[in-house]
Design a protein around this motif. Sequence first.
Motif, PDB file in Angstrom:
ATOM      1  N   LEU A   1      42.029 -79.704  47.945  1.00  0.00           N
ATOM      2  CA  LEU A   1      42.668 -78.987  49.050  1.00  0.00           C
ATOM      3  C   LEU A   1      42.892 -77.525  48.680  1.00  0.00           C
ATOM      4  CD1 LEU A   1      43.979 -79.307  51.875  1.00  0.00           C
ATOM      5  CD2 LEU A   1      46.139 -79.807  50.720  1.00  0.00           C
ATOM      6  N   GLY A   2      42.386 -76.645  49.547  1.00  0.00           N
ATOM      7  CA  GLY A   2      42.610 -75.220  49.375  1.00  0.00           C
ATOM      8  C   GLY A   2      42.696 -74.581  50.751  1.00  0.00           C
ATOM      9  N   TYR A   3      43.037 -73.290  50.798  1.00  0.00           N
ATOM     10  CA  TYR A   3      43.051 -72.610  52.094  1.00  0.00           C
ATOM     11  C   TYR A   3      42.831 -71.121  51.896  1.00  0.00           C
ATOM     12  CZ  TYR A   3      47.991 -71.476  51.000  1.00  0.00           C
ATOM     13  OH  TYR A   3      49.154 -71.031  50.408  1.00  0.00           O
ATOM     14  N   LEU A   4      42.478 -70.485  52.998  1.00  0.00           N
ATOM     15  CA  LEU A   4      42.392 -69.029  52.945  1.00  0.00           C
ATOM     16  C   LEU A   4      43.195 -68.434  54.083  1.00  0.00           C
ATOM     17  CD1 LEU A   4      40.311 -68.048  55.336  1.00  0.00           C
ATOM     18  CD2 LEU A   4      38.563 -68.548  53.652  1.00  0.00           C
ATOM     19  N   VAL A   5      43.620 -67.201  53.868  1.00  0.00           N
ATOM     20  CA  VAL A   5      44.309 -66.429  54.898  1.00  0.00           C
ATOM     21  C   VAL A   5      43.499 -65.154  55.098  1.00  0.00           C
ATOM     22  CG1 VAL A   5      46.435 -65.228  55.538  1.00  0.00           C
ATOM     23  CG2 VAL A   5      46.557 -67.375  54.242  1.00  0.00           C
TER      24      VAL A   5
ATOM     25  N   GLY B   1      39.230 -78.093  48.967  1.00  0.00           N
ATOM     26  CA  GLY B   1      39.328 -77.245  47.783  1.00  0.00           C
ATOM     27  C   GLY B   1      38.970 -75.826  48.172  1.00  0.00           C
ATOM     28  N   SER B   2      39.443 -74.836  47.390  1.00  0.00           N
ATOM     29  CA  SER B   2      38.991 -73.481  47.725  1.00  0.00           C
ATOM     30  C   SER B   2      37.500 -73.356  47.482  1.00  0.00           C
ATOM     31  CB  SER B   2      39.758 -72.376  46.993  1.00  0.00           C
ATOM     32  OG  SER B   2      40.399 -72.824  45.869  1.00  0.00           O
ATOM     33  N   ASP B   3      36.947 -74.270  46.688  1.00  0.00           N
ATOM     34  CA  ASP B   3      35.503 -74.216  46.449  1.00  0.00           C
ATOM     35  C   ASP B   3      34.697 -74.322  47.752  1.00  0.00           C
ATOM     36  OD1 ASP B   3      36.157 -73.968  43.806  1.00  0.00           O
ATOM     37  OD2 ASP B   3      35.515 -75.976  43.211  1.00  0.00           O
ATOM     38  N   GLU B   4      35.133 -75.163  48.684  1.00  0.00           N
ATOM     39  CA  GLU B   4      34.427 -75.235  49.972  1.00  0.00           C
ATOM     40  C   GLU B   4      34.483 -73.885  50.686  1.00  0.00           C
ATOM     41  OE1 GLU B   4      36.143 -77.479  53.252  1.00  0.00           O
ATOM     42  OE2 GLU B   4      34.252 -77.435  54.346  1.00  0.00           O
ATOM     43  N   LEU B   5      35.652 -73.260  50.644  1.00  0.00           N
ATOM     44  CA  LEU B   5      35.830 -71.989  51.363  1.00  0.00           C
ATOM     45  C   LEU B   5      34.974 -70.886  50.754  1.00  0.00           C
ATOM     46  CD1 LEU B   5      39.676 -72.419  51.742  1.00  0.00           C
ATOM     47  CD2 LEU B   5      37.927 -72.793  53.511  1.00  0.00           C
ATOM     48  N   ILE B   6      34.799 -70.930  49.428  1.00  0.00           N
ATOM     49  CA  ILE B   6      33.959 -69.938  48.743  1.00  0.00           C
ATOM     50  C   ILE B   6      32.506 -70.087  49.205  1.00  0.00           C
ATOM     51  CG2 ILE B   6      33.031 -69.309  46.461  1.00  0.00           C
ATOM     52  CD1 ILE B   6      35.892 -70.035  45.339  1.00  0.00           C
TER      53      ILE B   6
ATOM     54  N   VAL C   1      42.529 -63.820  51.346  1.00  0.00           N
ATOM     55  CA  VAL C   1      43.218 -64.377  50.178  1.00  0.00           C
ATOM     56  C   VAL C   1      42.952 -65.879  50.112  1.00  0.00           C
ATOM     57  CG1 VAL C   1      45.487 -64.970  49.205  1.00  0.00           C
ATOM     58  CG2 VAL C   1      45.002 -62.622  49.904  1.00  0.00           C
ATOM     59  N   LEU C   2      42.542 -66.341  48.919  1.00  0.00           N
ATOM     60  CA  LEU C   2      42.281 -67.766  48.676  1.00  0.00           C
ATOM     61  C   LEU C   2      43.431 -68.367  47.878  1.00  0.00           C
ATOM     62  CD1 LEU C   2      38.569 -67.612  47.480  1.00  0.00           C
ATOM     63  CD2 LEU C   2      39.374 -68.924  49.441  1.00  0.00           C
ATOM     64  N   ARG C   3      43.880 -69.541  48.289  1.00  0.00           N
ATOM     65  CA  ARG C   3      44.897 -70.288  47.537  1.00  0.00           C
ATOM     66  C   ARG C   3      44.418 -71.734  47.383  1.00  0.00           C
ATOM     67  NH1 ARG C   3      50.412 -68.249  47.599  1.00  0.00           N
ATOM     68  NH2 ARG C   3      50.231 -65.977  47.564  1.00  0.00           N
ATOM     69  N   THR C   4      44.990 -72.438  46.418  1.00  0.00           N
ATOM     70  CA  THR C   4      44.590 -73.822  46.189  1.00  0.00           C
ATOM     71  C   THR C   4      45.801 -74.710  45.960  1.00  0.00           C
ATOM     72  OG1 THR C   4      43.302 -75.300  44.760  1.00  0.00           O
ATOM     73  CG2 THR C   4      44.320 -73.409  43.695  1.00  0.00           C
ATOM     74  N   PHE C   5      45.673 -75.996  46.263  1.00  0.00           N
ATOM     75  CA  PHE C   5      46.697 -76.993  45.915  1.00  0.00           C
ATOM     76  C   PHE C   5      46.379 -77.652  44.569  1.00  0.00           C
ATOM     77  CE2 PHE C   5      49.693 -77.661  49.450  1.00  0.00           C
ATOM     78  CZ  PHE C   5      49.145 -76.808  50.408  1.00  0.00           C
ATOM     79  N   SER C   6      45.308 -77.193  43.905  1.00  0.00           N
ATOM     80  CA  SER C   6      44.876 -77.860  42.665  1.00  0.00           C
ATOM     81  C   SER C   6      45.721 -77.500  41.458  1.00  0.00           C
ATOM     82  CB  SER C   6      43.419 -77.495  42.351  1.00  0.00           C
ATOM     83  OG  SER C   6      42.557 -77.952  43.357  1.00  0.00           O
ATOM     84  N   LYS C   7      46.410 -76.374  41.481  1.00  0.00           N
ATOM     85  CA  LYS C   7      47.073 -75.899  40.274  1.00  0.00           C
ATOM     86  C   LYS C   7      48.583 -76.168  40.360  1.00  0.00           C
ATOM     87  CE  LYS C   7      43.011 -74.966  39.085  1.00  0.00           C
ATOM     88  NZ  LYS C   7      42.169 -73.868  39.477  1.00  0.00           N
ATOM     89  N   VAL C   8      49.377 -75.317  40.966  1.00  0.00           N
ATOM     90  CA  VAL C   8      50.836 -75.514  40.929  1.00  0.00           C
ATOM     91  C   VAL C   8      51.242 -76.806  41.640  1.00  0.00           C
ATOM     92  CG1 VAL C   8      51.478 -74.215  43.031  1.00  0.00           C
ATOM     93  CG2 VAL C   8      53.062 -74.309  41.096  1.00  0.00           C
ATOM     94  N   HIS C   9      50.513 -77.223  42.666  1.00  0.00           N
ATOM     95  CA  HIS C   9      50.873 -78.432  43.405  1.00  0.00           C
ATOM     96  C   HIS C   9      50.315 -79.705  42.760  1.00  0.00           C
ATOM     97  CE1 HIS C   9      52.772 -76.296  46.687  1.00  0.00           C
ATOM     98  NE2 HIS C   9      51.707 -75.535  46.841  1.00  0.00           N
ATOM     99  N   GLY C  10      49.422 -79.565  41.801  1.00  0.00           N
ATOM    100  CA  GLY C  10      48.916 -80.746  41.082  1.00  0.00           C
ATOM    101  C   GLY C  10      48.076 -81.696  41.919  1.00  0.00           C
TER     102      GLY C  10
END
Length: 345
Positions: free
Chosen positions: A220-224, A83-88, A205-214
């Motif tokens: 699952l999240g990631y950062l660039v 999740g992006s939460d881990e990355l935060i 930049v933070l992105r997540t698979f929790s929203k548009v990808h359901g």
Amino acid sequence: MKVQPRPWLTGLAPYVPGVHAVDDDGSLASNESSLGASAAVADAVAKAVADVHRYPDPLATELRDALAEEHGVASEQVLVGNGSDELIFLLAWAFAAHGGRVLCADPAYRLDEISAVVSGAEPVKVPLTGWRHDLETMAGIEADLAYVVNPHNPTGTVRSHDDIARFVRTCRARIPVVDEAYVDFADDPEESTAMGLAAAGEAVVLRTFSKVHGLAGLRLGYLVADAGVVSVLEGIRAPFSVGRLTQAAGLAALHDRDHRARVRAHTRAYRDRLAEAFSSAGYEVVPSQANFILVLTSDEPALAAHLARHGVSVRPGAALGIPGAVRVSVPTEEGLRRVHHALRR
Ligand SMILES: *Cc1c(COP(=O)(O)O)cnc(C)c1O
């Protein structure tokens, strides 16, 4: 056992998760995808089950490479997380812990604030103006990390790409972070994104698979970011935080472009219809570019309770640092029918 936590934790208001209604159609409290995940995800997860006795690839290499290609950056600039939460949390531990400062909006995404407090950093909050980030004030404040959530949660508001770029280039914070959990639902995602700034190593930049990808339930999240930032985070993370099933699901979701396009189209259309339902019932609605709307109300508990009696759960604003409002996720057709029904009473 009677034990005291470390002193800096005592004032921390805990995260209050959304409550699910009795079924999916009525569960509008957590900004989950009302259309669910791509059908390809179930197949990919079923296949990956054969190898669950083996530890996952620590860096999710296949997914990381696919994400790097998607965004036109080097793989070393991508970090996949639970999740992006881990990355935060990793960002807070690496760059703000033990006395640093974390700048965010007020109200902020709760995890930006919680991760700061937990790591012994000081959250510095700048009130929104007109429901949007006050980037002009934020830019002048010294900090170790600065969070801009774009579109913002819980308001759904955006700042333009030019405004974000100006902030990133002029801010006094060491590391500007742009959380793009909802960017897919913006009017023009390609125009809105700060990914170009991340590619150039100027922002995270933070992105997540929790929203548009359901995939909210798989985490699952990631950062660039600049490869140097990624390498620091790699060095402090728990090596197996992203499981095999999650990595397989992420790859399948990323490749299903049709599903993503369907979710985007549904979200934009039903967001308008949802906002219309509340505004024709006399409520003020903040214009949103996310997969939820913020509805203003003089009696938040009464509105939330009324909707709950009709099988609809929403997020009370008090839990999000914005009392006098409820946040409502974009529903299915049946969910919208239920909202209409409730508001007619
Ligand atoms: C939903 C959301 C996320 C996603 O968090 P995950 O841990 O990836 O589920 C990140 N940031 C914001 C602002 C969100 O609203």
